[in-house]
Design a protein around this motif. Structure first.
Motif, PDB file in Angstrom:
ATOM      1  N   GLY A 187      33.177  40.003  41.679  1.00 57.38           N
ATOM      2  CA  GLY A 187      34.421  40.765  42.059  1.00 57.38           C
ATOM      3  C   GLY A 187      35.583  40.597  41.053  1.00 57.38           C
ATOM      4  N   VAL A 188      36.392  41.480  40.612  1.00 53.64           N
ATOM      5  CA  VAL A 188      37.251  41.352  39.283  1.00 53.64           C
ATOM      6  C   VAL A 188      38.461  41.530  40.325  1.00 53.64           C
ATOM      7  CG1 VAL A 188      37.932  42.253  36.958  1.00 53.64           C
ATOM      8  CG2 VAL A 188      35.475  42.420  37.691  1.00 53.64           C
ATOM      9  N   PHE A 189      39.536  40.545  39.725  1.00 49.21           N
ATOM     10  CA  PHE A 189      40.681  40.541  40.134  1.00 49.21           C
ATOM     11  C   PHE A 189      41.753  40.381  38.767  1.00 49.21           C
ATOM     12  CE2 PHE A 189      38.007  39.110  43.208  1.00 49.21           C
ATOM     13  CZ  PHE A 189      38.065  39.960  44.366  1.00 49.21           C
ATOM     14  N   GLU A 190      43.061  40.757  39.315  1.00 47.49           N
ATOM     15  CA  GLU A 190      44.082  40.530  38.237  1.00 47.49           C
ATOM     16  C   GLU A 190      44.700  38.936  38.437  1.00 47.49           C
ATOM     17  OE1 GLU A 190      47.479  43.038  37.625  1.00 47.49           O
ATOM     18  OE2 GLU A 190      46.053  44.733  36.969  1.00 47.49           O
ATOM     19  N   LEU A 191      44.821  38.133  37.360  1.00 46.50           N
ATOM     20  CA  LEU A 191      45.353  36.962  37.534  1.00 46.50           C
ATOM     21  C   LEU A 191      46.587  36.806  38.330  1.00 46.50           C
ATOM     22  CD1 LEU A 191      44.684  33.976  37.013  1.00 46.50           C
ATOM     23  CD2 LEU A 191      45.560  34.004  34.862  1.00 46.50           C
ATOM     24  N   ARG A 192      47.537  37.643  37.680  1.00 51.13           N
ATOM     25  CA  ARG A 192      48.956  37.743  38.051  1.00 51.13           C
ATOM     26  C   ARG A 192      49.248  38.218  39.615  1.00 51.13           C
ATOM     27  NH1 ARG A 192      53.128  39.516  33.397  1.00 51.13           N
ATOM     28  NH2 ARG A 192      52.440  37.746  31.880  1.00 51.13           N
TER      29      ARG A 192
END
Length: 275
Positions: free
Chosen positions: A141-146
């Protein structure tokens, strides 16, 4: 996607492979050091601009039976045999930074992305082979770090790599070929153009799931001293046959990522890894 942790651990991991077999039989349980690297990466697959970084960051290598952090990533190793392992692993990508991307003018900035999920890894000709073939099948799964609650999609990145691990002092090097496949949400993050973002030369585009890019990569590493290592890497991305090739955000079908760096081991454990 260029992974951050393998970048920082690559030199120490590959340089350990340079060491004589007598030392490679029992690597330390953990190593703590600092790495410095210069990186130039394509801002996103299909971009006609590069994102450049100079990084100086600490790194930790840990070779536990279950918890691992090394050149293959960081995570929990659920299954291990002589020719197979299953990990729950983590990885990430660099953002385009403050640089304005011409193709995405007026659109949201692409931030740093982090990935998490299982990866199956087969050692085709054996884990201990000096000329090792490895097949990796990660699903993440891909997520935004911020904002980790912002899910940007799913990715599947099959990769076959060849790794040369010398038995005596010398260069360690390798090559890999693979592909990146994303779901519709990830495709939209890179290539989708909403009606409100459309321009005369950037029509609205409804992104699709499918192939994002083919990848061909290589790396080299060398121990300069017992603690100081030199490494370099490069990767070619191709969008030939990509699902979203017709998006106006695709400005070129090939792109390069490359870098060079040094790592220095500050301290290592007296205890040896168990495997």
């Amino acid at each position: 996607m260029k992974r951050l942790l393998p970048l920082l651990c690559l030199a120490a991991t590959a340089a350990w492979a340079d060491e004589p077999a007598s030392r490679r039989d029992a690597p330390p349980l953990w190593e703590l050091g600092v790495g410095a690297a210069g990186i130039s990466q394509q801002a996103y697959p299909g971009s006609d601009q590069q994102a450049r970084r100079a990084l100086v960051l600490p790194y930790l290598i840990y070779r536990g039976k279950v918890l691992r952090a090394d050149g293959d990533g960081a995570g929990l190793r659920a299954v291990r045999t002589d020719d197979f392992e299953l990990d729950v692993s983590f990885a990430g990508t660099l953002s385009s930074g403050s640089e304005t991307l011409r193709a995405r003018a007026g659109m949201p900035r692409l931030g740093t992305l982090v990935e998490a999920g299982p990866v199956a890894r087969w050692f085709v000709n054996g884990r201990g082979a000096a000329e090792r073939l490895v097949l990796e099948l990660p699903v993440r799964g891909v997520f935004e770090l911020r904002n980790l609650s912002r899910h940007r999609g799913m990715t599947f990145e099959p990769r076959l790599s060849w790794q040369h691990r010398p038995q005596a002092d010398g260069w360690a090097y390798g090559a890999s070929v693979g592909a990146v496949v994303g779901d519709r949400r990830l495709g939209a993050a890179f290539y989708g153009v909403m009606a409100a973002e459309a321009l005369p030369d950037r029509p609205a585009f409804d992104a699709k799931a499918g192939l994002i890019a083919w990848r061909l990569g290589g790396s080299v590493a060398k121990s300069l001293t017992p603690d100081l290592r030199l490494y370099a890497f490069g990767r070619l991305d191709s969008l030939a046959g990509a699902a979203n090739r017709d998006s106006a955000l695709v400005r070129q079908t090939t792109g390069f990522t490359y870098g060079i760096g040094l790592s220095y081991t500050l301290m290592r454990s007296a205890a040896s890894a168990s495997d």
